[in-house]
Scaffold this motif. Structure first.
Motif, PDB file in Angstrom:
ATOM      1  N   ASP A   1      -2.014  -5.823  -2.474  1.00 26.92           N
ATOM      2  CA  ASP A   1      -1.438  -4.723  -1.697  1.00 26.92           C
ATOM      3  C   ASP A   1      -0.014  -4.419  -2.160  1.00 26.92           C
ATOM      4  OD1 ASP A   1      -3.736  -4.448   0.138  1.00 26.92           O
ATOM      5  OD2 ASP A   1      -3.128  -6.427   0.828  1.00 26.92           O
ATOM      6  N   ALA A   2       0.757  -5.462  -2.417  1.00 29.50           N
ATOM      7  CA  ALA A   2       2.125  -5.274  -2.929  1.00 29.50           C
ATOM      8  C   ALA A   2       2.094  -4.615  -4.309  1.00 29.50           C
ATOM      9  CB  ALA A   2       2.858  -6.613  -2.991  1.00 29.50           C
ATOM     10  N   LEU A   3       1.156  -5.045  -5.148  1.00 34.76           N
ATOM     11  CA  LEU A   3       1.025  -4.462  -6.480  1.00 34.76           C
ATOM     12  C   LEU A   3       0.719  -2.967  -6.406  1.00 34.76           C
ATOM     13  CD1 LEU A   3       0.898  -4.725  -9.549  1.00 34.76           C
ATOM     14  CD2 LEU A   3      -1.497  -5.403  -9.305  1.00 34.76           C
ATOM     15  N   LEU A   4      -0.125  -2.570  -5.469  1.00 36.14           N
ATOM     16  CA  LEU A   4      -0.433  -1.149  -5.317  1.00 36.14           C
ATOM     17  C   LEU A   4       0.821  -0.335  -4.987  1.00 36.14           C
ATOM     18  CD1 LEU A   4      -3.848  -0.999  -3.437  1.00 36.14           C
ATOM     19  CD2 LEU A   4      -3.291   0.003  -5.646  1.00 36.14           C
ATOM     20  N   ILE A   5       1.678  -0.889  -4.140  1.00 36.21           N
ATOM     21  CA  ILE A   5       2.915  -0.175  -3.811  1.00 36.21           C
ATOM     22  C   ILE A   5       3.785  -0.017  -5.057  1.00 36.21           C
ATOM     23  CG2 ILE A   5       5.110  -0.321  -2.588  1.00 36.21           C
ATOM     24  CD1 ILE A   5       3.638  -1.432  -0.227  1.00 36.21           C
ATOM     25  N   LEU A   6       3.911  -1.071  -5.834  1.00 38.02           N
ATOM     26  CA  LEU A   6       4.719  -0.969  -7.051  1.00 38.02           C
ATOM     27  C   LEU A   6       4.137   0.056  -8.019  1.00 38.02           C
ATOM     28  CD1 LEU A   6       5.587  -4.729  -7.566  1.00 38.02           C
ATOM     29  CD2 LEU A   6       7.051  -2.919  -6.645  1.00 38.02           C
ATOM     30  N   GLN A   7       2.818   0.131  -8.070  1.00 33.35           N
ATOM     31  CA  GLN A   7       2.180   1.140  -8.913  1.00 33.35           C
ATOM     32  C   GLN A   7       2.463   2.547  -8.390  1.00 33.35           C
ATOM     33  OE1 GLN A   7      -1.844  -0.386  -8.831  1.00 33.35           O
ATOM     34  NE2 GLN A   7      -1.607  -1.286 -10.872  1.00 33.35           N
ATOM     35  N   LYS A   8       2.510   2.700  -7.077  1.00 38.12           N
ATOM     36  CA  LYS A   8       2.858   3.995  -6.488  1.00 38.12           C
ATOM     37  C   LYS A   8       4.303   4.367  -6.820  1.00 38.12           C
ATOM     38  CE  LYS A   8       3.553   6.342  -2.041  1.00 38.12           C
ATOM     39  NZ  LYS A   8       4.200   7.437  -2.646  1.00 38.12           N
ATOM     40  N   VAL A   9       5.188   3.383  -6.714  1.00 40.68           N
ATOM     41  CA  VAL A   9       6.610   3.635  -6.960  1.00 40.68           C
ATOM     42  C   VAL A   9       6.847   4.180  -8.367  1.00 40.68           C
ATOM     43  CG1 VAL A   9       8.858   2.495  -7.210  1.00 40.68           C
ATOM     44  CG2 VAL A   9       7.434   2.002  -5.217  1.00 40.68           C
ATOM     45  N   VAL A  10       6.107   3.668  -9.343  1.00 37.26           N
ATOM     46  CA  VAL A  10       6.295   4.134 -10.727  1.00 37.26           C
ATOM     47  C   VAL A  10       5.379   5.305 -11.083  1.00 37.26           C
ATOM     48  CG1 VAL A  10       7.149   1.896 -11.513  1.00 37.26           C
ATOM     49  CG2 VAL A  10       4.703   2.432 -11.735  1.00 37.26           C
ATOM     50  N   GLY A  11       4.629   5.815 -10.093  1.00 34.31           N
ATOM     51  CA  GLY A  11       3.809   6.997 -10.316  1.00 34.31           C
ATOM     52  C   GLY A  11       2.450   6.749 -10.932  1.00 34.31           C
ATOM     53  N   LYS A  12       2.015   5.514 -10.975  1.00 35.62           N
ATOM     54  CA  LYS A  12       0.718   5.202 -11.583  1.00 35.62           C
ATOM     55  C   LYS A  12      -0.448   5.535 -10.646  1.00 35.62           C
ATOM     56  CE  LYS A  12      -1.677   1.673 -14.190  1.00 35.62           C
ATOM     57  NZ  LYS A  12      -1.666   0.329 -14.740  1.00 35.62           N
ATOM     58  N   VAL A  13      -0.236   5.402  -9.345  1.00 28.95           N
ATOM     59  CA  VAL A  13      -1.274   5.736  -8.363  1.00 28.95           C
ATOM     60  C   VAL A  13      -0.659   6.609  -7.271  1.00 28.95           C
ATOM     61  CG1 VAL A  13      -2.585   3.609  -8.756  1.00 28.95           C
ATOM     62  CG2 VAL A  13      -0.878   3.682  -6.940  1.00 28.95           C
ATOM     63  N   ARG A  14      -1.527   7.304  -6.559  1.00 31.99           N
ATOM     64  CA  ARG A  14      -1.109   8.110  -5.408  1.00 31.99           C
ATOM     65  C   ARG A  14      -1.771   7.525  -4.162  1.00 31.99           C
ATOM     66  NH1 ARG A  14       0.083  14.028  -6.632  1.00 31.99           N
ATOM     67  NH2 ARG A  14       0.446  13.996  -8.865  1.00 31.99           N
ATOM     68  N   PHE A  15      -1.061   7.603  -3.056  1.00 27.03           N
ATOM     69  CA  PHE A  15      -1.589   7.109  -1.782  1.00 27.03           C
ATOM     70  C   PHE A  15      -2.036   8.283  -0.919  1.00 27.03           C
ATOM     71  CE2 PHE A  15       0.949   2.878  -1.259  1.00 27.03           C
ATOM     72  CZ  PHE A  15       0.287   2.353  -2.345  1.00 27.03           C
ATOM     73  N   ASN A  16      -3.067   8.034  -0.123  1.00 26.93           N
ATOM     74  CA  ASN A  16      -3.435   9.014   0.886  1.00 26.93           C
ATOM     75  C   ASN A  16      -2.537   8.808   2.113  1.00 26.93           C
ATOM     76  OD1 ASN A  16      -4.553   6.963   2.581  1.00 26.93           O
ATOM     77  ND2 ASN A  16      -6.531   7.135   1.553  1.00 26.93           N
ATOM     78  N   GLU A  17      -2.695   9.630   3.105  1.00 23.60           N
ATOM     79  CA  GLU A  17      -1.830   9.572   4.290  1.00 23.60           C
ATOM     80  C   GLU A  17      -1.904   8.207   4.988  1.00 23.60           C
ATOM     81  OE1 GLU A  17      -1.574  11.888   8.522  1.00 23.60           O
ATOM     82  OE2 GLU A  17      -2.089  13.069   6.759  1.00 23.60           O
ATOM     83  N   ASP A  18      -3.107   7.662   5.130  1.00 24.05           N
ATOM     84  CA  ASP A  18      -3.259   6.351   5.781  1.00 24.05           C
ATOM     85  C   ASP A  18      -2.563   5.258   4.989  1.00 24.05           C
ATOM     86  OD1 ASP A  18      -4.697   7.283   7.971  1.00 24.05           O
ATOM     87  OD2 ASP A  18      -6.643   6.930   7.013  1.00 24.05           O
ATOM     88  N   GLN A  19      -2.731   5.267   3.678  1.00 24.34           N
ATOM     89  CA  GLN A  19      -2.087   4.249   2.852  1.00 24.34           C
ATOM     90  C   GLN A  19      -0.566   4.350   2.942  1.00 24.34           C
ATOM     91  OE1 GLN A  19      -4.254   5.292  -0.743  1.00 24.34           O
ATOM     92  NE2 GLN A  19      -4.964   3.176  -0.884  1.00 24.34           N
ATOM     93  N   ASN A  20      -0.035   5.554   2.962  1.00 25.06           N
ATOM     94  CA  ASN A  20       1.414   5.716   3.108  1.00 25.06           C
ATOM     95  C   ASN A  20       1.896   5.125   4.424  1.00 25.06           C
ATOM     96  OD1 ASN A  20       2.612   6.959   0.787  1.00 25.06           O
ATOM     97  ND2 ASN A  20       1.448   8.798   1.265  1.00 25.06           N
ATOM     98  N   ARG A  21       1.168   5.373   5.492  1.00 29.10           N
ATOM     99  CA  ARG A  21       1.548   4.850   6.804  1.00 29.10           C
ATOM    100  C   ARG A  21       1.471   3.330   6.824  1.00 29.10           C
ATOM    101  NH1 ARG A  21      -1.779   3.754  10.777  1.00 29.10           N
ATOM    102  NH2 ARG A  21      -3.423   5.055   9.921  1.00 29.10           N
ATOM    103  N   LEU A  22       0.414   2.767   6.273  1.00 27.35           N
ATOM    104  CA  LEU A  22       0.227   1.314   6.284  1.00 27.35           C
ATOM    105  C   LEU A  22       1.170   0.595   5.328  1.00 27.35           C
ATOM    106  CD1 LEU A  22      -3.670   1.188   6.425  1.00 27.35           C
ATOM    107  CD2 LEU A  22      -2.057   0.822   8.304  1.00 27.35           C
TER     108      LEU A  22
END
Length: 87
Positions: A37-58
């Motif tokens: 889960d932490a890795l996914l956030i780091l991937q989002k931070v560098v633009g590798k993945v996008r989160f949906n609304e629920d993922q952003n909230r969680l």
């Protein structure tokens, strides 16, 4: 209930089913807060993945400022390894 909460602990100790729809910090949907889960956030931070609304909230576990950043990833990582018990 929330992961690692008193409610979750009480339910486990007393064999009470606990409804779990969403857990803050659980971005993979497996009802656990893990290093993935932490890795996914780091991937989002560098633009590798996008989160949906629920993922952003969680993912926004630090201060509910609607910003998901490395501080949130660090908190999730700390929970995953047992350094903290709640956000």
């Amino acid at each position: 209930g929330y992961v690692n909460s008193f409610a979750e602990q009480f339910a486990k100790e007393n064999d009470i089913p606990l409804a779990k729809k969403y857990w803050y910090g659980d971005l993979t949907g497996d009802f656990e807060v893990k290093t993935d889960d932490a890795l996914l956030i780091l991937q989002k931070v560098v633009g590798k993945v996008r989160f949906n609304e629920d993922q952003n909230r969680l993912a926004d576990v630090i201060n509910a400022d609607n910003l998901v950043n490395a501080k949130d990833a660090l908190a999730i990582l700390q929970m995953a390894v047992g350094k903290i018990k709640e956000f």
